[in-house]
Design an enzyme around this catalytic site. Structure first.
Site, mmCIF file in Angstrom:
data_model
loop_
_atom_site.group_PDB
_atom_site.id
_atom_site.type_symbol
_atom_site.label_atom_id
_atom_site.label_comp_id
_atom_site.label_asym_id
_atom_site.label_seq_id
_atom_site.Cartn_x
_atom_site.Cartn_y
_atom_site.Cartn_z
ATOM 1 N N GLY A 211 0.711 -1.348 -0.069
ATOM 2 C CA GLY A 211 0.101 0.085 -0.001
ATOM 3 C C GLY A 211 0.664 1.283 0.036
ATOM 4 N N ASP A 212 2.169 1.139 0.425
ATOM 5 C CA ASP A 212 2.886 2.322 0.383
ATOM 6 C C ASP A 212 4.163 1.830 0.128
ATOM 7 O OD1 ASP A 212 3.792 4.793 0.753
ATOM 8 O OD2 ASP A 212 3.793 5.002 2.859
ATOM 9 N N LEU A 213 4.318 1.379 -1.020
ATOM 10 C CA LEU A 213 5.815 0.535 -1.236
ATOM 11 C C LEU A 213 6.797 1.546 -2.132
ATOM 12 C CD1 LEU A 213 6.852 -2.090 -0.970
ATOM 13 C CD2 LEU A 213 5.846 -2.551 -3.196
ATOM 14 N N ASN A 217 10.153 2.481 2.804
ATOM 15 C CA ASN A 217 9.624 1.364 3.330
ATOM 16 C C ASN A 217 10.217 -0.041 3.274
ATOM 17 O OD1 ASN A 217 8.002 3.059 4.590
ATOM 18 N ND2 ASN A 217 6.331 3.155 3.353
#
Length: 305
Positions: A211-213, A217
């Site tokens: 989702g927030d790649l 991260n």
């Protein structure tokens, strides 16, 4: 696959006593850089072990319960590593209360020679994992709402990917950013949302997404392989994760080649990529302001201008 719910404690002392026993104490606390939402610390224990702690205001404990749910979901696929979750909790403190998340401390290692290829294959395996346990009704969504950065991310379930992306991703962000747009902009935005099914395709199968790649991260663990951190998980189209990896500089070509070999993309991904990243850019517009307005308007015009 079962998502394990970590224990939740009402004080840091209670957490330590339960997790490590009454004889273990914190010998050293070091502030760790990175991230602009939470405070982060490396805690050295009297045993010599280290653990990682995130802390925020007590009322923001949902940041940590949501993060724990995302990490647990990824871990349950058995496809790619995440830090082990020790617990979540709140503490009234001596002066001001706070919330916390305790994780294993990641000891960074040297990347293996096939690091990017291995990362790609593990990500593809996560995207291929079953998703029935992550959505209570429908195909797309998540068991709970969570966060994308510091902003709330709704995850109400939908049976259509295009409907989910419109109702749970783009529409809330456009609404929050409305003051930035002219009437002409709003006309184009409405047209884009109304015709989203013409631009997006339904996935061959739903996927659990990080989702927030982006690179911030992704960490390299002591074994030289990828560990995913700070997720904003939901079930969607795997293309959205892949598009996010390309938004801020991208990964090496070897990663994308290996991913496509492990999990071929549906035709036309390159034509959809900017639309997926419109969500991330809108979120940045709402978090950080004006500098992201032109990229947002450019993508809207790309599809309906």
């Amino acid at each position: 696959m079962n998502i394990q719910t970590p224990p939740h404690y009402t004080s840091l002392a209670e957490a330590f006593a339960s997790l490590f026993g009454p004889s273990v104490s914190i010998k050293q606390t070091d502030r760790v850089s990175g991230g602009d939402i939470n405070k982060a610390y490396a805690l050295t224990l009297s045993t010599g072990d280290r653990i990682f702690m995130k802390a925020n205001a007590k009322e923001n404990v949902s940041f940590f319960t949501a993060e724990a749910a995302g990490l647990s979901a990824i871990a349950s696929t058995g496809a790619i590593k995440t830090p082990r979750i020790l617990c979540t909790g709140t503490d009234d403190g001596e002066q001001v209360g706070y919330s916390f998340l305790l994780l294993d401390f990641i000891e960074s290692g040297k990347k293996r020679s096939d690091y990017w290829e291995t990362f790609a294959r593990e990500l593809a395996a996560m995207h291929n994992a079953g998703t029935d346990t992550f959505v209570s009704d429908g195909k797309f969504g998540f068991l709970q709402d969570n966060f994308i950065g510091a902003r709330a991310q709704p995850n109400a379930s939908c049976k259509s990917w295009a409907a989910f992306f419109r109702e749970q991703r783009l529409a809330p962000q456009f609404k929050a950013a409305d003051s930035y747009f002219t009437d002409a902009d709003r006309t184009l935005i409405a047209k884009l949302l109304d015709h989203l099914e013409e631009y997006l395709v339904e996935p061959e199968k739903p996927s659990l997404l990080h989702g927030d790649l982006w690179s911030g991260n992704v960490m390299c663990g002591s074994d030289g392989k990828t560990m995913l951190i700070d997720p904003a998980c939901y079930v969607g189209h795997a293309e959205a994760d892949l598009a996010m990896t390309e938004l801020f500089g991208g990964f090496p070509k070897a990663f994308y080649d290996a991913y496509r070999e492990a999990r071929p993309l549906q035709p036309g991904y390159e034509e959809r990529r900017d639309l997926y990243n419109l969500y991330q850019l809108l979120n940045h517009l709402n978090l950080f302001g004006q500098s992201y307005l032109e990229p947002v308007k450019s993508i809207v015009s790309e599809y309906v201008g």
